[in-house]
Enzyme design. Structure first.
Site, PDB file in Angstrom:
ATOM      1  N   ARG A 135       0.839  -1.205   0.000  1.00  0.00           N
ATOM      2  CA  ARG A 135       0.000   0.000   0.000  1.00  0.00           C
ATOM      3  C   ARG A 135       0.869   1.248   0.000  1.00  0.00           C
ATOM      4  O   ARG A 135       1.811   1.343   0.777  1.00  0.00           O
ATOM      5  CB  ARG A 135      -0.884  -0.006   1.249  1.00  0.00           C
ATOM      6  N   ARG A 146       0.125   8.792   9.969  1.00  0.00           N
ATOM      7  CA  ARG A 146      -1.212   8.230  10.193  1.00  0.00           C
ATOM      8  C   ARG A 146      -1.438   7.955  11.681  1.00  0.00           C
ATOM      9  O   ARG A 146      -2.541   8.135  12.191  1.00  0.00           O
ATOM     10  CB  ARG A 146      -1.413   6.970   9.351  1.00  0.00           C
TER      11      ARG A 146
HETATM   12  P1  AMP Z   1      -7.723   2.800   6.428  1.00  0.00           P
HETATM   13  O1  AMP Z   1      -7.702   1.758   5.360  1.00  0.00           O
HETATM   14  O2  AMP Z   1      -8.942   2.753   7.262  1.00  0.00           O
HETATM   15  O3  AMP Z   1      -6.456   2.810   7.232  1.00  0.00           O
HETATM   16  O4  AMP Z   1      -7.776   4.204   5.676  1.00  0.00           O
HETATM   17  C1  AMP Z   1      -6.767   4.616   4.768  1.00  0.00           C
HETATM   18  C2  AMP Z   1      -6.821   6.123   4.547  1.00  0.00           C
HETATM   19  O5  AMP Z   1      -8.100   6.499   4.025  1.00  0.00           O
HETATM   20  C3  AMP Z   1      -6.673   6.972   5.808  1.00  0.00           C
HETATM   21  O6  AMP Z   1      -5.323   7.194   6.151  1.00  0.00           O
HETATM   22  C4  AMP Z   1      -7.366   8.264   5.392  1.00  0.00           C
HETATM   23  O7  AMP Z   1      -6.565   9.052   4.552  1.00  0.00           O
HETATM   24  C5  AMP Z   1      -8.527   7.742   4.546  1.00  0.00           C
HETATM   25  N1  AMP Z   1      -9.770   7.516   5.342  1.00  0.00           N
HETATM   26  C6  AMP Z   1     -10.341   6.319   5.654  1.00  0.00           C
HETATM   27  N2  AMP Z   1     -11.453   6.473   6.377  1.00  0.00           N
HETATM   28  C7  AMP Z   1     -11.604   7.810   6.550  1.00  0.00           C
HETATM   29  C8  AMP Z   1     -12.554   8.613   7.230  1.00  0.00           C
HETATM   30  N3  AMP Z   1     -13.601   8.077   7.899  1.00  0.00           N
HETATM   31  N4  AMP Z   1     -12.379   9.960   7.207  1.00  0.00           N
HETATM   32  C9  AMP Z   1     -11.340  10.519   6.545  1.00  0.00           C
HETATM   33  N5  AMP Z   1     -10.411   9.825   5.887  1.00  0.00           N
HETATM   34  C10 AMP Z   1     -10.525   8.478   5.878  1.00  0.00           C
END
Ligand code: AMP
Length: 189
Positions: A135, A146
Site C-alpha cells: 500500500r 497516520r
Molecule cells: P484505512 O484503510 O482505514 O487505514 O484508511 C486509509 C486512509 O483512508 C486513511 O489514512 C485516510 O486518509 C482515509 N480515510 C479512511 N477512512 C476515513 C474517514 N472516515 N475519514 C477521513 N479519511 C478516511
C-alpha cells in the site's frame, strides 16, 4: 432493527481483518472507508487522483465527502441485517453526523468496539502489511503521520463514545482467532 457496530482503533490494530470475519459470519455489510477510497483511487478519475494525494500524505479525506459516502453505502441492500463500520467515524464531526443521520431513521448504534493495542505492535503490523500488500500509504514516514493523525483526530472518539456509554474495549494484542473470540464475547454474539 439492524445492528450497527463501530470499530475504533489505530491503523494496524486489525480492525479490517476482524470486520471481514464478522461480516461473513453475521451477514452484515462491511463498510471499510479506506477500501472505498482506495477503490476510488483505482478508477484513476479526477476525484480518485485527488483522494490519492490525501491518502498518500496520511491525512484524512474531508468529513463532508466521507459522511455522504457512508450514508449512501448504508442504504444498500447488503446492509439490511447489520452494518460494520471499519474506519468511520474518524473525527468527532463524523461521529456527530452519524448520530444525527441514525436518529433521523430511528436507529441507534449497537456497540462501539475499541481495539486496544500498543504503539510498538501497531508499527510492526504496519511494516509487515507494507511488505505484503504494498500500500502506497504504508511507507515508514506516512505510517508515522497516520498514527499521529489517529492520536489527534480519532482518539477523541474514545471519550465521545465512553460518555454515551457505548464503548467496549477489546484487546487486539493476541492472534487473530483469539481477538475474534473476545470480539464476539463483547458483542454477545
Ligand atoms: P484505512 O484503510 O482505514 O487505514 O484508511 C486509509 C486512509 O483512508 C486513511 O489514512 C485516510 O486518509 C482515509 N480515510 C479512511 N477512512 C476515513 C474517514 N472516515 N475519514 C477521513 N479519511 C478516511
Amino acid at each position: 432493527m439492524r445492528d450497527i457496530i463501530i470499530f475504533l482503533g489505530p491503523p494496524g490494530a486489525g480492525k479490517g481483518t476482524q470486520a471481514k470475519q464478522l461480516s461473513t459470519d453475521k451477514k452484515f455489510c462491511h463498510i471499510s472507508t479506506g477500501e472505498m477510497l482506495r477503490a476510488a483511487v483505482a478508477t484513476g478519475n479526477e476525484l480518485g487522483m485527488r483522494v490519492k494525494s490525501v491518502l498518500d500524505s496520511g491525512q484524512l479525506v474531508s468529513d463532508d465527502l466521507m459522511i455522504e459516502l457512508v450514508k449512501q453505502r448504508m442504504r444498500e441492500t447488503d446492509c439490511r441485517e447489520g452494518v460494520i463500520l471499519d474506519g468511520f467515524p474518524r473525527t468527532v464531526v463524523q461521529a456527530e453526523a452519524l448520530n444525527k443521520s441514525l436518529a433521523s431513521s430511528s436507529e441507534k448504534i449497537t456497540a462501539v468496539i475499541m481495539f486496544e493495542v500498543l504503539e510498538d505492535t501497531v508499527r510492526e503490523r504496519l511494516s509487515d502489511r507494507a511488505k505484503k500488500e504494498g500500500r502506497s500509504d504504508d511507507s515508514a514516514e506516512v505510517q508515522l503521520e497516520r498514527i499521529r493523525v489517529y492520536q489527534t483526530k480519532t482518539a477523541p472518539l474514545i471519550d465521545f463514545y465512553k460518555k454515551s456509554g457505548q464503548l467496549q474495549a477489546v484487546s487486539a494484542a493476541a492472534e487473530i482467532p483469539e481477538v475474534y473470540k473476545l470480539l464476539k464475547a463483547a458483542l454477545k454474539y
